[in-house]
Design a protein around this motif. Structure first.
Motif, PDB file in Angstrom:
ATOM      1  N   LEU A  47       0.884  -1.156   0.000  1.00  0.00           N
ATOM      2  CA  LEU A  47       0.000   0.000   0.000  1.00  0.00           C
ATOM      3  C   LEU A  47       0.923   1.207   0.000  1.00  0.00           C
ATOM      4  CD1 LEU A  47      -2.633  -1.152   2.655  1.00  0.00           C
ATOM      5  CD2 LEU A  47      -2.528  -1.660   0.218  1.00  0.00           C
ATOM      6  N   ARG A  48       0.792   2.039  -1.016  1.00  0.00           N
ATOM      7  CA  ARG A  48       1.764   3.111  -1.204  1.00  0.00           C
ATOM      8  C   ARG A  48       1.128   4.274  -1.946  1.00  0.00           C
ATOM      9  NH1 ARG A  48       1.801   3.405  -6.659  1.00  0.00           N
ATOM     10  NH2 ARG A  48       2.112   1.483  -7.788  1.00  0.00           N
ATOM     11  N   PRO A  49       1.818   5.440  -1.970  1.00  0.00           N
ATOM     12  CA  PRO A  49       1.246   6.594  -2.663  1.00  0.00           C
ATOM     13  C   PRO A  49       0.983   6.304  -4.145  1.00  0.00           C
ATOM     14  CG  PRO A  49       3.101   7.277  -1.302  1.00  0.00           C
ATOM     15  CD  PRO A  49       3.101   5.770  -1.309  1.00  0.00           C
ATOM     16  N   VAL A  50      -0.067   6.917  -4.660  1.00  0.00           N
ATOM     17  CA  VAL A  50      -0.403   6.822  -6.081  1.00  0.00           C
ATOM     18  C   VAL A  50       0.324   7.957  -6.800  1.00  0.00           C
ATOM     19  CG1 VAL A  50      -2.269   6.898  -7.781  1.00  0.00           C
ATOM     20  CG2 VAL A  50      -2.666   5.840  -5.542  1.00  0.00           C
ATOM     21  N   THR A  51       0.968   7.625  -7.913  1.00  0.00           N
ATOM     22  CA  THR A  51       1.693   8.629  -8.701  1.00  0.00           C
ATOM     23  C   THR A  51       1.215   8.587 -10.157  1.00  0.00           C
ATOM     24  OG1 THR A  51       3.494   7.159  -9.381  1.00  0.00           O
ATOM     25  CG2 THR A  51       3.732   8.269  -7.226  1.00  0.00           C
ATOM     26  N   LEU A 106       0.292  -5.149  -6.324  1.00  0.00           N
ATOM     27  CA  LEU A 106       0.671  -6.556  -6.153  1.00  0.00           C
ATOM     28  C   LEU A 106       2.184  -6.629  -6.001  1.00  0.00           C
ATOM     29  CD1 LEU A 106      -1.380  -8.610  -8.779  1.00  0.00           C
ATOM     30  CD2 LEU A 106      -1.557  -8.704  -6.292  1.00  0.00           C
ATOM     31  N   LYS A 107       2.660  -7.198  -4.909  1.00  0.00           N
ATOM     32  CA  LYS A 107       4.111  -7.341  -4.708  1.00  0.00           C
ATOM     33  C   LYS A 107       4.745  -8.147  -5.831  1.00  0.00           C
ATOM     34  CE  LYS A 107       4.631  -7.243   0.326  1.00  0.00           C
ATOM     35  NZ  LYS A 107       4.970  -8.076   1.504  1.00  0.00           N
ATOM     36  N   GLU A 108       4.064  -9.206  -6.230  1.00  0.00           N
ATOM     37  CA  GLU A 108       4.611 -10.154  -7.206  1.00  0.00           C
ATOM     38  C   GLU A 108       4.934  -9.506  -8.552  1.00  0.00           C
ATOM     39  OE1 GLU A 108       2.925 -14.099  -9.414  1.00  0.00           O
ATOM     40  OE2 GLU A 108       2.430 -13.863  -7.279  1.00  0.00           O
ATOM     41  N   THR A 109       4.079  -8.552  -8.977  1.00  0.00           N
ATOM     42  CA  THR A 109       4.235  -7.983 -10.321  1.00  0.00           C
ATOM     43  C   THR A 109       4.518  -6.476 -10.339  1.00  0.00           C
ATOM     44  OG1 THR A 109       1.873  -7.517 -10.521  1.00  0.00           O
ATOM     45  CG2 THR A 109       2.643  -9.697 -11.278  1.00  0.00           C
ATOM     46  N   GLY A 110       4.239  -5.783  -9.225  1.00  0.00           N
ATOM     47  CA  GLY A 110       4.389  -4.329  -9.193  1.00  0.00           C
ATOM     48  C   GLY A 110       3.227  -3.592  -9.836  1.00  0.00           C
ATOM     49  N   LYS A 111       2.170  -4.322 -10.195  1.00  0.00           N
ATOM     50  CA  LYS A 111       1.002  -3.720 -10.853  1.00  0.00           C
ATOM     51  C   LYS A 111       0.065  -3.092  -9.826  1.00  0.00           C
ATOM     52  CE  LYS A 111      -2.751  -4.834 -14.077  1.00  0.00           C
ATOM     53  NZ  LYS A 111      -2.377  -3.865 -15.096  1.00  0.00           N
ATOM     54  N   LEU A 112      -0.393  -1.863 -10.126  1.00  0.00           N
ATOM     55  CA  LEU A 112      -1.429  -1.222  -9.323  1.00  0.00           C
ATOM     56  C   LEU A 112      -2.763  -1.853  -9.701  1.00  0.00           C
ATOM     57  CD1 LEU A 112      -1.929   1.492  -7.450  1.00  0.00           C
ATOM     58  CD2 LEU A 112      -3.096   2.200  -9.554  1.00  0.00           C
ATOM     59  N   ILE A 113      -3.452  -2.442  -8.719  1.00  0.00           N
ATOM     60  CA  ILE A 113      -4.722  -3.112  -9.011  1.00  0.00           C
ATOM     61  C   ILE A 113      -5.914  -2.401  -8.372  1.00  0.00           C
ATOM     62  CG2 ILE A 113      -3.651  -5.362  -9.388  1.00  0.00           C
ATOM     63  CD1 ILE A 113      -4.681  -6.153  -6.534  1.00  0.00           C
ATOM     64  N   GLY A 114      -5.655  -1.355  -7.600  1.00  0.00           N
ATOM     65  CA  GLY A 114      -6.750  -0.628  -6.982  1.00  0.00           C
ATOM     66  C   GLY A 114      -6.236   0.444  -6.046  1.00  0.00           C
ATOM     67  N   THR A 115      -7.168   1.027  -5.316  1.00  0.00           N
ATOM     68  CA  THR A 115      -6.827   2.042  -4.320  1.00  0.00           C
ATOM     69  C   THR A 115      -7.677   1.821  -3.079  1.00  0.00           C
ATOM     70  OG1 THR A 115      -8.465   3.604  -5.211  1.00  0.00           O
ATOM     71  CG2 THR A 115      -6.183   3.796  -6.029  1.00  0.00           C
ATOM     72  N   ILE A 116      -7.179   2.338  -1.972  1.00  0.00           N
ATOM     73  CA  ILE A 116      -7.933   2.304  -0.716  1.00  0.00           C
ATOM     74  C   ILE A 116      -7.584   3.579   0.037  1.00  0.00           C
ATOM     75  CG2 ILE A 116      -6.152   0.975   0.519  1.00  0.00           C
ATOM     76  CD1 ILE A 116      -8.564  -0.475   1.942  1.00  0.00           C
ATOM     77  N   ASP A 117      -8.584   4.149   0.685  1.00  0.00           N
ATOM     78  CA  ASP A 117      -8.282   5.338   1.469  1.00  0.00           C
ATOM     79  C   ASP A 117      -8.990   5.308   2.812  1.00  0.00           C
ATOM     80  OD1 ASP A 117     -10.516   5.743  -0.299  1.00  0.00           O
ATOM     81  OD2 ASP A 117     -10.453   7.879   0.065  1.00  0.00           O
ATOM     82  N   LEU A 118      -8.392   6.046   3.726  1.00  0.00           N
ATOM     83  CA  LEU A 118      -8.880   6.178   5.093  1.00  0.00           C
ATOM     84  C   LEU A 118      -9.077   7.668   5.338  1.00  0.00           C
ATOM     85  CD1 LEU A 118      -9.427   4.576   7.746  1.00  0.00           C
ATOM     86  CD2 LEU A 118      -7.081   5.142   8.405  1.00  0.00           C
ATOM     87  N   ARG A 119     -10.345   8.084   5.392  1.00  0.00           N
ATOM     88  CA  ARG A 119     -10.686   9.499   5.555  1.00  0.00           C
ATOM     89  C   ARG A 119     -11.008   9.765   7.027  1.00  0.00           C
ATOM     90  NH1 ARG A 119     -12.847   7.519   0.773  1.00  0.00           N
ATOM     91  NH2 ARG A 119     -14.884   7.094   1.659  1.00  0.00           N
ATOM     92  N   VAL A 120     -10.066  10.390   7.710  1.00  0.00           N
ATOM     93  CA  VAL A 120     -10.163  10.603   9.157  1.00  0.00           C
ATOM     94  C   VAL A 120     -10.964  11.856   9.468  1.00  0.00           C
ATOM     95  CG1 VAL A 120      -8.828  11.058  11.261  1.00  0.00           C
ATOM     96  CG2 VAL A 120      -7.986   9.405   9.575  1.00  0.00           C
ATOM     97  N   GLU A 121     -11.848  11.743  10.446  1.00  0.00           N
ATOM     98  CA  GLU A 121     -12.558  12.889  11.013  1.00  0.00           C
ATOM     99  C   GLU A 121     -11.950  13.122  12.391  1.00  0.00           C
ATOM    100  OE1 GLU A 121     -16.863  12.580  10.903  1.00  0.00           O
ATOM    101  OE2 GLU A 121     -16.747  11.392   9.059  1.00  0.00           O
ATOM    102  N   ASP A 122     -10.910  13.957  12.434  1.00  0.00           N
ATOM    103  CA  ASP A 122     -10.156  14.191  13.670  1.00  0.00           C
ATOM    104  C   ASP A 122     -11.042  14.583  14.846  1.00  0.00           C
ATOM    105  OD1 ASP A 122      -7.346  13.674  13.563  1.00  0.00           O
ATOM    106  OD2 ASP A 122      -7.150  15.317  12.133  1.00  0.00           O
ATOM    107  N   GLN A 123     -11.972  15.476  14.601  1.00  0.00           N
ATOM    108  CA  GLN A 123     -12.824  15.996  15.667  1.00  0.00           C
ATOM    109  C   GLN A 123     -13.600  14.883  16.382  1.00  0.00           C
ATOM    110  OE1 GLN A 123     -15.716  18.797  14.234  1.00  0.00           O
ATOM    111  NE2 GLN A 123     -16.568  19.198  16.259  1.00  0.00           N
ATOM    112  N   HIS A 124     -13.966  13.840  15.632  1.00  0.00           N
ATOM    113  CA  HIS A 124     -14.783  12.766  16.201  1.00  0.00           C
ATOM    114  C   HIS A 124     -13.996  11.484  16.475  1.00  0.00           C
ATOM    115  CE1 HIS A 124     -18.175  15.358  15.550  1.00  0.00           C
ATOM    116  NE2 HIS A 124     -17.914  15.422  14.259  1.00  0.00           N
ATOM    117  N   ASN A 125     -12.707  11.472  16.094  1.00  0.00           N
ATOM    118  CA  ASN A 125     -11.841  10.321  16.329  1.00  0.00           C
ATOM    119  C   ASN A 125     -12.328   9.059  15.610  1.00  0.00           C
ATOM    120  OD1 ASN A 125      -9.431   9.444  17.507  1.00  0.00           O
ATOM    121  ND2 ASN A 125     -10.519   8.473  19.186  1.00  0.00           N
ATOM    122  N   ILE A 126     -12.847   9.262  14.409  1.00  0.00           N
ATOM    123  CA  ILE A 126     -13.351   8.158  13.590  1.00  0.00           C
ATOM    124  C   ILE A 126     -12.799   8.314  12.175  1.00  0.00           C
ATOM    125  CG2 ILE A 126     -15.475   7.894  14.959  1.00  0.00           C
ATOM    126  CD1 ILE A 126     -16.973   9.386  12.708  1.00  0.00           C
ATOM    127  N   ALA A 127     -13.017   7.293  11.351  1.00  0.00           N
ATOM    128  CA  ALA A 127     -12.590   7.381   9.949  1.00  0.00           C
ATOM    129  C   ALA A 127     -13.475   6.495   9.091  1.00  0.00           C
ATOM    130  CB  ALA A 127     -11.133   6.956   9.807  1.00  0.00           C
TER     131      ALA A 127
END
Length: 189
Positions: free
Chosen positions: A24-28, A78-99
């Motif tokens: 899981l790494r930055p998208v470029t 994918l570690k095996e091939t280096g291919k980007l197969i999707g994305t995932i994000d975690l959107r944090v709501e700091d004020q409420h301590n949830i995401a």
């Protein structure tokens, strides 16, 4: 209870996460071809975002969404091939301590357990590193496969929201699923 944590610093220190099969790494911009492969596929993006009509649409999406504010947004490689197969994000709501978690996966990789694997690592990161108290996700009830991913990572149905939103010209009912820190700790101790 007030949490005193610099979450931007935690995100900056954790731009790269790993699982057994995934990075899981930055998208470029170098991911544009891999992302366009699934972003231009109507079945993959039906419930997620508007279909990309051109490689330029994908490059615009990468620069405007993933690169302009990268914290919490990860490419799924994918570690095996280096291919980007999707994305995932975690959107944090700091004020409420949830995401909230959101994700998209190239349909050529559906049914192989990749998204539950990535999402499980995001839960671990959210609870252990970001010290969140609850993480949730929503899905269109007409997209039960997305809900199945949420169930596989331990989320429970918290409710249904009729007429939650308009999406691509249709009224959508959303299901909301979530997991608390205490529920997650019971399974991961």
């Amino acid at each position: 209870m007030e949490i005193l944590i610099n979450r931007n610093l935690v995100f900056a220190q954790n731009q790269y996460l790993e699982t057994d099969r995934l990075k899981l790494r930055p998208v470029t911009l170098s991911d544009a071809n891999d992302m366009y492969e699934y972003a231009s596929d109507d079945e993959t993006v039906t419930h997620v975002f508007p279909i990309h009509q051109s490689l330029k649409d994908t490059q615009d999406s990468i620069s405007n969404y993933f690169m302009s504010a990268p914290f919490g947004k990860y490419g799924v490689e994918l570690k095996e091939t280096g291919k980007l197969i999707g994305t995932i994000d975690l959107r944090v709501e700091d004020q409420h301590n949830i995401a909230e978690i959101g994700y998209a996966l190239n349909r050529n990789y559906w049914g192989k357990g990749y998204m539950p694997e990535a999402a499980s690592e995001i839960l671990r990161f959210g609870f252990e590193e970001l010290q969140l108290m609850r993480i949730f996700a929503t899905h269109d009830v007409d997209n039960p496969k997305s809900g199945r991913v949420m169930e596989k990572i331990g989320m429970k149905v918290e409710g249904r929201i009729p007429n939650a939103r308009m999406w691509k010209g249709k009224v959508v009912t959303d299901a909301m699923l979530g997991i608390t820190l205490e529920e997650w700790q019971k399974v991961h101790r």
